[in-house]
Write a protein that holds these residues in place. Structure first.
Motif, PDB file in Angstrom:
ATOM      1  N   LEU A 518      20.129  46.459  -0.380  1.00  0.00           N
ATOM      2  CA  LEU A 518      20.525  46.510  -1.791  1.00  0.00           C
ATOM      3  C   LEU A 518      19.573  45.702  -2.662  1.00  0.00           C
ATOM      4  N   ARG A 545      19.042  42.277  -6.832  1.00  0.00           N
ATOM      5  CA  ARG A 545      19.548  41.373  -5.793  1.00  0.00           C
ATOM      6  C   ARG A 545      18.591  41.414  -4.612  1.00  0.00           C
ATOM      7  N   ILE A 549      21.746  44.154   2.877  1.00  0.00           N
ATOM      8  CA  ILE A 549      23.100  44.200   3.426  1.00  0.00           C
ATOM      9  C   ILE A 549      23.060  44.850   4.800  1.00  0.00           C
ATOM     10  N   GLU A 556      28.607  40.096   6.243  1.00  0.00           N
ATOM     11  CA  GLU A 556      28.840  41.062   5.181  1.00  0.00           C
ATOM     12  C   GLU A 556      30.248  41.647   5.255  1.00  0.00           C
ATOM     13  N   ALA A 559      31.848  41.873   1.813  1.00  0.00           N
ATOM     14  CA  ALA A 559      31.228  42.852   0.931  1.00  0.00           C
ATOM     15  C   ALA A 559      31.560  44.267   1.355  1.00  0.00           C
ATOM     16  N   ALA A 747      30.609  48.291  -0.013  1.00  0.00           N
ATOM     17  CA  ALA A 747      29.608  47.226  -0.091  1.00  0.00           C
ATOM     18  C   ALA A 747      28.829  47.318  -1.396  1.00  0.00           C
ATOM     19  N   CYS A 748      28.441  48.523  -1.778  1.00  0.00           N
ATOM     20  CA  CYS A 748      27.688  48.724  -3.013  1.00  0.00           C
ATOM     21  C   CYS A 748      28.535  48.330  -4.226  1.00  0.00           C
ATOM     22  N   ASN A 750      31.164  46.226  -4.328  1.00  0.00           N
ATOM     23  CA  ASN A 750      31.392  44.780  -4.377  1.00  0.00           C
ATOM     24  C   ASN A 750      30.150  44.029  -4.848  1.00  0.00           C
ATOM     25  N   GLU A 751      28.962  44.453  -4.391  1.00  0.00           N
ATOM     26  CA  GLU A 751      27.742  43.775  -4.799  1.00  0.00           C
ATOM     27  C   GLU A 751      27.481  43.942  -6.293  1.00  0.00           C
ATOM     28  N   ARG A 752      27.740  45.126  -6.807  1.00  0.00           N
ATOM     29  CA  ARG A 752      27.562  45.337  -8.248  1.00  0.00           C
ATOM     30  C   ARG A 752      28.526  44.478  -9.043  1.00  0.00           C
ATOM     31  N   ARG A 754      29.957  41.570  -8.079  1.00  0.00           N
ATOM     32  CA  ARG A 754      29.554  40.159  -7.996  1.00  0.00           C
ATOM     33  C   ARG A 754      28.399  39.866  -8.956  1.00  0.00           C
TER      34      ARG A 754
END
Length: 855
Positions: A518, A545, A549, A556, A559, A747-748, A750-752, A754
């Protein structure tokens, strides 16, 4: 059994020394006896007394001729120079030749010898002709390309001149082969510290091949050329190169140089007793880049002779070249062998009139390029038709009637001419042999004691029906192999260890599935859209980022944890995601999962297993996936072309070689070790015998053959997996793809979320409980809108789904192939191969085989 070697010293009526070996069966020599002694009539004397006995047989007039510095005293009506070289040392030289024939040089220590060396085109061949009286090949391409050993032995007056040529094979060639189609060479392994002769490796047992016999001196040049050609074609039958055997001889060379020796044994009444080596000329540059390794190989070959303390080096340098440029001279100095070296200046007739002689005067006076035994100057006739006697007469006239040799350099006249060189060679070699005899005696005595001690350790000869005993041992051996390969108890752990290795191999392949990086995830709240072109490498989004991941790994877990909406959550499933998801034809819980979660208590895998596998995995970035999709774009929205999937699958499987090689390497080492341990244990009663060694050799050869076959089969399975992506497990692949998509999407998302929260408040998660953090992430994710990377995630999910099916199939094929094609074959067929090699058949009344080392 003890072995006592006796040497007969020649008396006045004898012409050569005879070395006899006698065996004493099952008894030790007495304390007063010596393993090596000299026998004259019936009295035994030590080796160091040989010089006194030999000296007593010499002709004083001939001895004085050797040391006389005046060339006028020499008689050119016969080959006096050749005779002088052997007079006074016949017993010594013949003794050394006999010891070499018995293998003392290989088993005990290097024997005294003379070695002629120099750079290419230094007049070395002419020098050899001048010393030995034989003609060597001089045409283009026939220079010395392997060591030439010349043994001269004097016979009784009236006997004929005879020459026998042998091919001595002490090295095996493990390098390139000549390509018949193109006539080119494949690159061979270069010389290294561990392999100083590059592709040439020492043989366990040297071989000697009788190549040619003749009584005509005119046959020697062509016979030598063909003998050398046979040596330079190690993959060919030497018989086809024997003169007269084949009218059409292929004169191409498989290799350019060889360390194997061409040996000439010459007997005649008018030759000295002398043995010396002519080494290949040292080269500075290869003819083609592929043969660059030859420069170091030839230098190392020369070093192997030069470095021995008992070697007298004859260094040839032409007076047409600057001595400072001599590579052979540099080798002499590099090995600190100057004190054992005689310099020979060749081609004096090519020194130009008026040329400064200062350098050559300094060399002859020992002021430049100093050598322990000084320098000699020789002049040889380049015409091969001129015989030895005439050549020596012409040489004497040249030095006595021509400037600067007859006047300016006359003070050095005692160093001009081949006969003077022969005189110093005779003297130095005699001294070298005499000084070496005590050491040779001691070393042979020590080696004899060592052999006697080893013979005492051998078991007593077996009694009774030997073949029956061997068959019984083979049956026991077969049972032992069955038990260890089949396993089933703590006493036989091989199968358990092998299975654990296979599971480690499986975990490495399983957890090196394709990952999502990511690092280029666009986290601003605007969707990047579906770009019809690749984004510019210079464009910089608001924020990126940097972490990659690794899905399904512990760090992870948060995430990638699937989102579960709470009662007050306003998040709705992504419309785009639901539209792009194909309908399920089977419930996920009904489809077997090939990859168990690392968090599962039943997985049996620890964090270390996952970490070991992670470096192998292919990591795809979102930009990379998008580029692959656009390369295969067909103009239809939300459509992933199969070529894009195939491209990503191929990259995802590219790392399977290394885990497979590790599995095969461990399997080969552990299985072979188990087999040899069992063989050593079962056949231990014959340990130390040749039979015991043969048993181990048969086991190793059998295993090596089967292991090579299984390795090729495993590589074939790998090639099949990479060649084309195929599977019949549609439901399993679909279920695995959906699981992968759910994980990647979460995961994508949650990362966006955060990144969006951190954009406004970098410390947004400080002092918050996990529940509050989760709520904030859910709300932030809902505000960002639908996931703009659905196509990229769907493409990687499809690859992940196929990977789960493919890896499981591949691991099972390798596991089953090795089990059935290697382990089972060793279990069921090794004992049969052992019986066949030994020559045993299970028949009543069979006579015991006469096998070396047993009976």
């Amino acid at each position: 059994m003890a072995r006592t070697m006796k040497v007969e010293v020649p008396v006045a009526s004898q012409n050569q020394t005879r070395l006899k070996a006698t065996k004493a069966h099952h008894h030790e020599p007495s304390a007063s006896s010596s393993p090596i002694a000299v026998e004259q009539d019936t009295d035994m004397v030590d080796l160091h007394d040989v010089d006194q006995n030999a000296a007593s047989t010499q002709n004083p007039n001939q001895l004085s001729a050797v040391t006389n510095e005046s060339p006028e005293t020499l008689d050119y009506d016969s080959d006096t120079g050749l005779e002088l070289l052997g007079q006074g040392m016949k017993a010594f030289v013949t003794l050394i030749q006999d010891l070499r024939d018995l293998g003392v040089e290989e088993l005990v220590l290097p024997l005294p010898k003379i070695c002629v060396l120099g750079d290419q085109s230094t007049g070395k061949s002419s020098l050899i002709e001048g010393i030995s009286g034989i003609k060597v090949p001089r045409s283009v391409g026939t220079c010395t390309r392997c060591p030439l050993e010349i043994n001269l032995t004097a016979t009784n007056p009236g006997t004929a001149w005879r020459c026998t040529i042998y091919l001595q094979k002490s090295y095996m060639y493990e390098g390139s082969q000549l390509l018949p189609s193109s006539g080119k060479y494949v690159k061979a392994q270069g010389a290294t510290r561990a392999r100083p002769l590059g592709p040439w490796q020492p043989q366990h047992l040297p071989e000697s091949f009788l190549f040619f016999r003749t009584s005509n001196k005119a046959d020697i040049p062509r016979a030598l050329q063909l003998a050398q050609l046979a040596t330079l074609n190690p993959g060919a039958d030497p018989v086809k190169y024997i003169p007269g055997k084949n009218s059409l001889i292929d004169e191409r060379m498989q290799v350019k140089f060889s360390p194997n020796v061409v040996r000439l044994d010459i007997t005649a009444p008018d030759v000295p007793n002398l043995s010396f080596y002519d080494l290949p000329g040292v080269i500075n540059q290869a003819e083609v880049p592929e043969e660059e390794y030859l420069v170091k190989l030839v230098a190392n070959l020369a070093k192997s002779y030069i470095k021995t303390e008992n070697c007298i080096n004859l260094l040839a340098m032409p007076m047409t070249d600057d001595p400072a440029n001599s590579t052979a001279s540099k080798l002499i100095h590099e090995l600190d062998a100057q004190n054992r070296t005689i310099g020979v200046l060749t081609k004096p007739d090519r020194v130009q009139s008026g040329e400064s002689l200062a350098q050559w005067i300094d060399i002859l006076n020992g002021k430049k390029f100093k050598l322990g035994h000084g320098y000699y100057v020789v002049k040889n006739n380049p015409d091969p038709n001129v015989n030895h006697v005439v050549a020596r007469q012409e040489e004497d006239v040249f030095f006595t009637e021509n400037q600067p040799w007859s006047h300016t350099l006359s003070l050095h006249h005692n160093r001009f001419g081949t006969l003077k060189l022969q005189g110093i060679l005779s003297k130095r070699l005699t001294e070298q042999i005499k000084s070496s005899l005590p050491q040779i005696t001691e070393r042979v005595r020590s080696k004899t004691a060592e052999i006697i001690a080893r013979l005492k350790e051998l078991p007593e000869p077996p009694e009774g029906n030997l073949s029956l005993k061997i068959l019984q041992k083979i049956v026991v051996f077969e049972r032992e192999i069955h038990k260890h390969i089949d396993g089933g108890s703590q006493q036989f752990p091989f199968q358990k260890e092998w299975y654990a290795t296979v599971m480690q191999f499986r975990s490495t392949i399983a957890f090196s599935y394709p990952r999502l990086s990511l690092s280029d995830l666009l986290i601003v709240d605007q969707s990047p859209g579906r770009l019809p072109f690749r984004p510019s490498s210079t464009s910089t989004p608001s924020r990126w980022r940097s972490e990659a991941i690794a899905i399904d790994s512990d760090d992870e877990a948060d995430a990638a944890q699937p989102y579960t909406p709470t009662s007050n959550s306003k998040r709705k499933p992504s419309t785009k995601a639901s539209q792009s998801s194909p309908p399920k034809r089977a419930r996920l819980q009904d489809v077997p999962r090939y990859v168990v979660s690392p968090n599962s208590a039943t997985s049996g895998l620890d964090r270390a297993s996952i970490d070991r596998a992670a470096p192998y995995a292919k990591r795809f970035s979102l930009t990379e996936i998008r580029n692959i999709l656009q390369d295969a774009h067909v103009g239809l929205p939300n459509h992933i072309h199969p070529e894009a999937t195939k491209c990503m699958i191929k990259e995802s499987l590219s790392h399977w070689d290394e885990p497979l090689d590790e599995l095969l390497r461990f399997t080969g080492q552990s299985c072979l070790a188990m087999i040899l341990e069992r063989a050593s244990e079962v056949f231990s009663i014959w340990q130390g015998t040749q039979f015991f060694d043969v048993v181990l050799d048969v086991c190793k050869a059998f295993f090596d053959e089967k292991f090579a076959n299984q390795t090729a089969s495993a590589k074939c399975f790998l090639d099949i997996e990479r060649r084309k992506a195929l599977t019949c497990h549609e439901d399993a692949m679909r279920a695995a793809s959906e699981r992968a998509f759910a994980t990647l999407d979460q995961a994508c998302r949650n990362e966006r979320a955060r990144a969006a929260l951190a954009k406004d408040v970098p410390t947004w998660d400080e002092n918050l409980t996990d529940r509050v953090k989760k709520d904030k992430l859910d709300k932030a994710a809902d505000q960002l809108g639908p996931n703009p990377y659905v196509d990229e995630l769907r493409a990687l999910s499809n690859v992940r789904g196929y990977y789960e099916c493919a890896f499981a199939r591949f691991v099972d094929n390798i596991y089953q192939g090795v089990e059935a094609g290697l382990l089972t074959v060793c279990r069921d067929e090794l004992s049969t191969a052992l019986k066949q090699r030994i020559g045993l058949e299970e028949k009543d009344g069979m006579d015991p085989p006469e096998y070396p080392g047993i009976c």
